[in-house]
Design a protein around this motif. Structure first.
Motif, PDB file in Angstrom:
ATOM      1  N   ALA A   1      17.859 -23.015 -25.039  1.00  0.00           N
ATOM      2  CA  ALA A   1      19.061 -23.477 -24.332  1.00  0.00           C
ATOM      3  C   ALA A   1      19.116 -22.927 -22.896  1.00  0.00           C
ATOM      4  O   ALA A   1      20.001 -23.290 -22.136  1.00  0.00           O
ATOM      5  CB  ALA A   1      20.312 -23.046 -25.093  1.00  0.00           C
ATOM      6  N   GLY A   2      18.156 -22.054 -22.551  1.00  0.00           N
ATOM      7  CA  GLY A   2      18.125 -21.486 -21.210  1.00  0.00           C
ATOM      8  C   GLY A   2      18.902 -20.191 -21.060  1.00  0.00           C
ATOM      9  O   GLY A   2      19.046 -19.676 -19.952  1.00  0.00           O
ATOM     10  N   ASP A   3      19.396 -19.653 -22.173  1.00  0.00           N
ATOM     11  CA  ASP A   3      20.137 -18.389 -22.136  1.00  0.00           C
ATOM     12  C   ASP A   3      19.174 -17.211 -22.215  1.00  0.00           C
ATOM     13  O   ASP A   3      18.174 -17.262 -22.946  1.00  0.00           O
ATOM     14  CB  ASP A   3      21.112 -18.310 -23.319  1.00  0.00           C
ATOM     15  N   THR A   4      19.470 -16.140 -21.505  1.00  0.00           N
ATOM     16  CA  THR A   4      18.646 -14.934 -21.552  1.00  0.00           C
ATOM     17  C   THR A   4      18.825 -14.251 -22.899  1.00  0.00           C
ATOM     18  O   THR A   4      19.951 -13.945 -23.304  1.00  0.00           O
ATOM     19  CB  THR A   4      19.037 -13.960 -20.422  1.00  0.00           C
ATOM     20  N   ILE A   5      17.721 -14.044 -23.604  1.00  0.00           N
ATOM     21  CA  ILE A   5      17.787 -13.350 -24.892  1.00  0.00           C
ATOM     22  C   ILE A   5      17.257 -11.927 -24.785  1.00  0.00           C
ATOM     23  O   ILE A   5      17.526 -11.100 -25.656  1.00  0.00           O
ATOM     24  CB  ILE A   5      17.036 -14.121 -25.996  1.00  0.00           C
ATOM     25  N   SER A   6      16.504 -11.644 -23.712  1.00  0.00           N
ATOM     26  CA  SER A   6      15.961 -10.310 -23.522  1.00  0.00           C
ATOM     27  C   SER A   6      15.492 -10.165 -22.081  1.00  0.00           C
ATOM     28  O   SER A   6      15.082 -11.140 -21.457  1.00  0.00           O
ATOM     29  CB  SER A   6      14.781 -10.090 -24.481  1.00  0.00           C
ATOM     30  N   THR A   7      15.544  -8.934 -21.578  1.00  0.00           N
ATOM     31  CA  THR A   7      15.102  -8.649 -20.214  1.00  0.00           C
ATOM     32  C   THR A   7      14.295  -7.358 -20.214  1.00  0.00           C
ATOM     33  O   THR A   7      14.655  -6.393 -20.898  1.00  0.00           O
ATOM     34  CB  THR A   7      16.309  -8.489 -19.273  1.00  0.00           C
ATOM     35  N   ILE A   8      13.207  -7.352 -19.460  1.00  0.00           N
ATOM     36  CA  ILE A   8      12.441  -6.122 -19.265  1.00  0.00           C
ATOM     37  C   ILE A   8      12.372  -5.790 -17.779  1.00  0.00           C
ATOM     38  O   ILE A   8      12.491  -6.680 -16.932  1.00  0.00           O
ATOM     39  CB  ILE A   8      11.002  -6.225 -19.811  1.00  0.00           C
ATOM     40  N   ARG A   9      12.194  -4.522 -17.502  1.00  0.00           N
ATOM     41  CA  ARG A   9      11.830  -4.082 -16.152  1.00  0.00           C
ATOM     42  C   ARG A   9      10.322  -4.223 -16.073  1.00  0.00           C
ATOM     43  O   ARG A   9       9.614  -3.908 -17.040  1.00  0.00           O
ATOM     44  CB  ARG A   9      12.219  -2.613 -15.938  1.00  0.00           C
ATOM     45  N   ALA A  10       9.808  -4.690 -14.937  1.00  0.00           N
ATOM     46  CA  ALA A  10       8.368  -4.951 -14.870  1.00  0.00           C
ATOM     47  C   ALA A  10       7.729  -4.384 -13.610  1.00  0.00           C
ATOM     48  O   ALA A  10       8.286  -4.495 -12.520  1.00  0.00           O
ATOM     49  CB  ALA A  10       8.110  -6.454 -14.945  1.00  0.00           C
ATOM     50  N   ALA A  11       6.567  -3.810 -13.816  1.00  0.00           N
ATOM     51  CA  ALA A  11       5.671  -3.508 -12.708  1.00  0.00           C
ATOM     52  C   ALA A  11       4.976  -4.820 -12.387  1.00  0.00           C
ATOM     53  O   ALA A  11       4.763  -5.656 -13.275  1.00  0.00           O
ATOM     54  CB  ALA A  11       4.669  -2.440 -13.114  1.00  0.00           C
ATOM     55  N   VAL A  12       4.608  -5.024 -11.134  1.00  0.00           N
ATOM     56  CA  VAL A  12       4.005  -6.298 -10.727  1.00  0.00           C
ATOM     57  C   VAL A  12       2.544  -6.078 -10.351  1.00  0.00           C
ATOM     58  O   VAL A  12       2.217  -5.195  -9.553  1.00  0.00           O
ATOM     59  CB  VAL A  12       4.778  -6.925  -9.547  1.00  0.00           C
ATOM     60  N   ALA A  13       1.689  -6.910 -10.929  1.00  0.00           N
ATOM     61  CA  ALA A  13       0.263  -6.920 -10.602  1.00  0.00           C
ATOM     62  C   ALA A  13      -0.021  -8.245  -9.912  1.00  0.00           C
ATOM     63  O   ALA A  13      -0.251  -9.258 -10.567  1.00  0.00           O
ATOM     64  CB  ALA A  13      -0.567  -6.750 -11.867  1.00  0.00           C
ATOM     65  N   ASP A  14       0.025  -8.231  -8.576  1.00  0.00           N
ATOM     66  CA  ASP A  14      -0.129  -9.471  -7.817  1.00  0.00           C
ATOM     67  C   ASP A  14      -1.307  -9.441  -6.854  1.00  0.00           C
ATOM     68  O   ASP A  14      -1.446 -10.327  -6.014  1.00  0.00           O
ATOM     69  CB  ASP A  14       1.163  -9.805  -7.076  1.00  0.00           C
ATOM     70  N   THR A  15      -2.157  -8.437  -6.976  1.00  0.00           N
ATOM     71  CA  THR A  15      -3.406  -8.385  -6.213  1.00  0.00           C
ATOM     72  C   THR A  15      -4.547  -8.227  -7.209  1.00  0.00           C
ATOM     73  O   THR A  15      -4.329  -7.814  -8.361  1.00  0.00           O
ATOM     74  CB  THR A  15      -3.431  -7.195  -5.227  1.00  0.00           C
ATOM     75  N   GLU A  16      -5.754  -8.527  -6.779  1.00  0.00           N
ATOM     76  CA  GLU A  16      -6.901  -8.419  -7.681  1.00  0.00           C
ATOM     77  C   GLU A  16      -7.037  -6.998  -8.222  1.00  0.00           C
ATOM     78  O   GLU A  16      -7.265  -6.799  -9.420  1.00  0.00           O
ATOM     79  CB  GLU A  16      -8.183  -8.850  -6.975  1.00  0.00           C
ATOM     80  N   ASN A  17      -6.879  -6.004  -7.367  1.00  0.00           N
ATOM     81  CA  ASN A  17      -7.007  -4.622  -7.806  1.00  0.00           C
ATOM     82  C   ASN A  17      -5.941  -4.258  -8.848  1.00  0.00           C
ATOM     83  O   ASN A  17      -6.242  -3.665  -9.880  1.00  0.00           O
ATOM     84  CB  ASN A  17      -6.933  -3.668  -6.607  1.00  0.00           C
ATOM     85  N   LYS A  18      -4.696  -4.633  -8.585  1.00  0.00           N
ATOM     86  CA  LYS A  18      -3.616  -4.328  -9.536  1.00  0.00           C
ATOM     87  C   LYS A  18      -3.805  -5.077 -10.850  1.00  0.00           C
ATOM     88  O   LYS A  18      -3.546  -4.539 -11.929  1.00  0.00           O
ATOM     89  CB  LYS A  18      -2.256  -4.681  -8.934  1.00  0.00           C
ATOM     90  N   ARG A  19      -4.271  -6.322 -10.771  1.00  0.00           N
ATOM     91  CA  ARG A  19      -4.507  -7.087 -12.000  1.00  0.00           C
ATOM     92  C   ARG A  19      -5.647  -6.477 -12.801  1.00  0.00           C
ATOM     93  O   ARG A  19      -5.595  -6.423 -14.030  1.00  0.00           O
ATOM     94  CB  ARG A  19      -4.788  -8.556 -11.673  1.00  0.00           C
TER      95      ARG A  19
END
Length: 157
Positions: free
Chosen positions: A46-64
């Motif tokens: 239905a588009g409702d939020t059922i859960s939320t996490i805090r996230a680190a972001v891996a958006d470069t090749e090295n981080k991924r």
């Protein structure tokens, strides 16, 4: 008497050297620490939020490439968001990753296309997306079951 003092000082010196050395059993079980800079919201049909996490972001090749390798502690409400430049079939593995994880593959429309639950730590077995994915979220093993997150649902971040 001086020889006894010299031997005693040498003993203390040797003791200090060995007691300050690296011990295999104490090899930094805290591992790497992460910066949780964004949130990932898991949405029901239905588009409702059922859960939320805090996230680190891996958006470069090295981080991924690093991913959650050598991360020994991950809060229950945290994970990592991998962002790729394009959408394609993907495959992850658990080499150097000490925690069991749920790996969630997500397409460009932010729809969950594949979930692998409770992956095996340190495994070199490939864990494929099965379908094209642009994003991947990794959370603690069991998270998707505990929060009733299923393929076909969406995410927002």
């Amino acid at each position: 008497m001086n020889s006894y003092i010299s031997v005693f000082i040498a003993f203390i010196f040797i003791f200090l050297i060995f007691s300050c050395g690296n011990d295999d059993d104490s090899r930094g079980t805290t591992g790497r620490s992460l910066d949780f800079v964004t949130e990932v919201h898991f949405l029901n049909t239905a588009g409702d939020t059922i859960s939320t996490i805090r996230a680190a972001v891996a958006d470069t090749e090295n981080k991924r490439n690093l991913g959650l390798m050598n991360v020994y502690e991950l809060p229950s409400d945290a994970g990592m968001l991998f962002i790729f430049d394009n959408e394609e079939a993907r495959s992850f593995w658990m080499a150097n990753t000490p925690l069991p994880l749920d790996i969630i593959y997500i397409n460009r429309d932010r729809e969950i296309v594949r979930i692998h639950q409770n992956t095996t730590p340190f495994s070199e077995q490939q864990i494929p997306s099965g379908q094209p994915a642009r994003y991947v979220v990794e959370v603690n093993g069991g998270y998707t079951i505990n929060h009733d997150i299923r393929e076909g649902m969406h995410v927002d971040f």
